[in-house]
Every structure is written in C-alpha cells, then in structure tokens.
Motif scaffolding. Structure first.
Motif, PDB file in Angstrom:
ATOM      1  N   LEU A 103     -32.293 -47.036  34.760  1.00 32.48           N
ATOM      2  CA  LEU A 103     -31.494 -45.886  34.876  1.00 32.48           C
ATOM      3  C   LEU A 103     -30.966 -45.708  36.223  1.00 32.48           C
ATOM      4  O   LEU A 103     -30.076 -45.026  36.638  1.00 32.48           O
ATOM      5  CB  LEU A 103     -32.734 -44.880  34.983  1.00 32.48           C
ATOM      6  N   ILE A 106     -27.119 -44.709  36.007  1.00 34.74           N
ATOM      7  CA  ILE A 106     -26.951 -43.540  35.847  1.00 34.74           C
ATOM      8  C   ILE A 106     -27.214 -42.510  36.908  1.00 34.74           C
ATOM      9  O   ILE A 106     -26.269 -41.822  37.297  1.00 34.74           O
ATOM     10  CB  ILE A 106     -27.649 -43.285  34.505  1.00 34.74           C
ATOM     11  N   LEU A 131     -25.650 -40.640  29.204  1.00 27.97           N
ATOM     12  CA  LEU A 131     -26.865 -40.258  29.292  1.00 27.97           C
ATOM     13  C   LEU A 131     -27.344 -39.797  27.817  1.00 27.97           C
ATOM     14  O   LEU A 131     -28.540 -40.138  27.180  1.00 27.97           O
ATOM     15  CB  LEU A 131     -27.020 -38.828  29.975  1.00 27.97           C
ATOM     16  N   ARG A 134     -28.111 -43.176  25.958  1.00 25.71           N
ATOM     17  CA  ARG A 134     -29.470 -43.631  26.669  1.00 25.71           C
ATOM     18  C   ARG A 134     -30.358 -43.069  25.874  1.00 25.71           C
ATOM     19  O   ARG A 134     -31.334 -43.765  25.648  1.00 25.71           O
ATOM     20  CB  ARG A 134     -29.421 -43.727  28.142  1.00 25.71           C
ATOM     21  N   SER A 135     -30.562 -41.788  25.813  1.00 24.53           N
ATOM     22  CA  SER A 135     -31.582 -41.021  25.266  1.00 24.53           C
ATOM     23  C   SER A 135     -31.584 -41.417  23.498  1.00 24.53           C
ATOM     24  O   SER A 135     -32.681 -41.624  23.181  1.00 24.53           O
ATOM     25  CB  SER A 135     -31.035 -39.479  25.063  1.00 24.53           C
TER      26      SER A 135
END
Length: 143
Positions: A103, A106, A131, A134-135
């Motif tokens: 992370l 980000i 994001l 990534r999710s």
C-alpha cells in the motif's frame, strides 16, 4: 591609557614576560575554560601589580582580559539551548501508522495529492482507479 616604554621598570618587564609565558601555556592547552582562565590570570596579575592597570597594548593583562571577555560573550550568544523560531516550521500534527508494503505507493500518491491541495483532477482519478484495482485484486485473493 598606555604607559611609555621608558616608564616600565625591569621588574614590570619581567612580570609581563612571566604573564606572557602563562598565557601561552593556557592558549597551548585544549580546554573549554580557556577564556575564563585567561580572565582569572589577568585579574591575578593586575591585583598583584597595580602598575599593570595602566599598561595597555597587545598581550598585556588588560588586553587579554578584554579580548577574553569579548570572546566569552560572543560564544554565549551563539551556542546551544532552545531558541524561539528554531527548527522546521510545523504544518500540522502527524501520526505514525503501520502500512502494508503493497500500500506504500498508494499512500505516497495520496500524500502528494493532498500536498497539491487536490487541484490535479487527473491525479485524483488515477489514485481512485489504483484503489479500485487494488480492492478488486484483494477480493480475488480471498476467494
């Protein structure tokens, strides 16, 4: 006031030579109290030989005392201690948190966008997409 050389007795010349050798000894040693020691030495000679109170010029007890006091005052002004306005100006309070290594990019991107005051819409959209991706990747890993 400076006395002329004709009025300096042989005794005072010898005293000044002794003073000079003691000054050189102090200056040759590497100690933190050098200026205080020179002031004390000058006072000792001036108190013991009243004629030295009126004999001025370089390397006399009066001159050594004055120069040492100046140096001591200067070093007090410039060194150490807490000073108002010193250090990096505070922007806002910070907090230390643990973040997964994956992370970090980000979070760094989010920090950069925050510092730009959210003016770059393209960067904001890029971060939102990152994001979302990534999710989605994390959800796939859970299955």
């Amino acid at each position: 006031m400076t006395a002329c050389k004709a009025t300096i007795t042989e005794e005072i010349k010898a005293v000044l030579q002794n003073f000079d050798s003691e000054v050189k000894t102090i200056l040759g040693e590497n100690r933190n109290t050098k200026h205080k020691d020179l002031i004390e030495l000058s006072d000792k000679y001036i108190n013991e030989y009243s004629e030295l109170e009126i004999i001025g010029g370089r390397w006399t007890p009066l001159w050594i005392k004055e120069e040492s006091q100046k140096a001591l005052n200067e070093s007090k002004k410039q060194r150490g201690g807490k000073r108002k306005g010193a250090g990096r100006p505070r922007k806002e309070k910070t907090e230390l948190i643990r973040v997964r290594e994956s992370l970090i990019p980000i979070v760094e991107e989010l920090k950069a966008i925050h510092e730009m005051k959210w003016e770059d819409e393209e960067k904001i959209n890029e971060l939102i997409m990152m994001l979302k991706n990534r999710s989605n990747e994390e959800q796939m890993n859970l299955l």
